[in-house]
Design a protein around this motif. Structure first.
Motif, PDB file in Angstrom:
ATOM      1  N   GLU A  38     -10.456  13.258  -4.439  1.00 44.44           N
ATOM      2  CA  GLU A  38     -10.918  12.201  -5.347  1.00 44.44           C
ATOM      3  C   GLU A  38      -9.820  11.816  -6.339  1.00 44.44           C
ATOM      4  N   ARG A  39      -9.138  12.796  -6.892  1.00 46.28           N
ATOM      5  CA  ARG A  39      -8.051  12.507  -7.829  1.00 46.28           C
ATOM      6  C   ARG A  39      -6.912  11.767  -7.125  1.00 46.28           C
ATOM      7  N   ALA A  40      -6.610  12.164  -5.900  1.00 49.50           N
ATOM      8  CA  ALA A  40      -5.560  11.487  -5.139  1.00 49.50           C
ATOM      9  C   ALA A  40      -5.922  10.026  -4.879  1.00 49.50           C
ATOM     10  N   LEU A  41      -7.190   9.774  -4.533  1.00 50.62           N
ATOM     11  CA  LEU A  41      -7.634   8.402  -4.295  1.00 50.62           C
ATOM     12  C   LEU A  41      -7.566   7.575  -5.572  1.00 50.62           C
TER      13      LEU A  41
ATOM     14  N   ARG B 295      -4.937   3.299  -8.788  1.00 44.66           N
ATOM     15  CA  ARG B 295      -4.203   2.886  -9.988  1.00 44.66           C
ATOM     16  C   ARG B 295      -2.835   2.333  -9.607  1.00 44.66           C
ATOM     17  N   ARG B 296      -2.138   3.001  -8.701  1.00 49.29           N
ATOM     18  CA  ARG B 296      -0.817   2.516  -8.288  1.00 49.29           C
ATOM     19  C   ARG B 296      -0.931   1.177  -7.574  1.00 49.29           C
ATOM     20  N   GLN B 297      -1.932   1.016  -6.733  1.00 53.71           N
ATOM     21  CA  GLN B 297      -2.105  -0.212  -5.961  1.00 53.71           C
ATOM     22  C   GLN B 297      -2.384  -1.411  -6.873  1.00 53.71           C
ATOM     23  N   PHE B 298      -3.178  -1.207  -7.905  1.00 54.39           N
ATOM     24  CA  PHE B 298      -3.618  -2.319  -8.739  1.00 54.39           C
ATOM     25  C   PHE B 298      -2.956  -2.350 -10.100  1.00 54.39           C
ATOM     26  N   ALA B 299      -1.931  -1.549 -10.284  1.00 55.88           N
ATOM     27  CA  ALA B 299      -1.214  -1.551 -11.559  1.00 55.88           C
ATOM     28  C   ALA B 299      -0.490  -2.874 -11.736  1.00 55.88           C
TER      29      ALA B 299
END
Length: 64
Positions: free
Chosen positions: A49-52, A57-61
């Motif tokens: 869950e933390r990895a997802l 966050r990285r994808q939509f930053a």
């Protein structure tokens, strides 16, 4: 597609080899695949869950 195996008294899903991985066609198959990924991550000591959440966050930053 995904095989459930008994290990040390618990059931874990086994992911297929990359060469034999076929696209899922139903939500049930998608669920089985997701369960296998989470189980594999847990067996290696990762928090899926933390990895997802980090990936989202990285994808939509917003770009800096």
């Amino acid at each position: 597609m995904v095989e459930l195996v008994e290990t040390s008294g618990s059931r874990q899903a086994r992911l297929p080899d990359a060469e034999s991985l076929e696209p899922f066609e139903t939500e049930e198959e998608l669920g089985d695949l997701l369960l296998a990924v989470v189980g594999s991550a847990r067996a290696r000591g990762f928090d899926a869950e933390r990895a997802l959440r980090g990936a989202i966050r990285r994808q939509f930053a917003s770009p800096s």
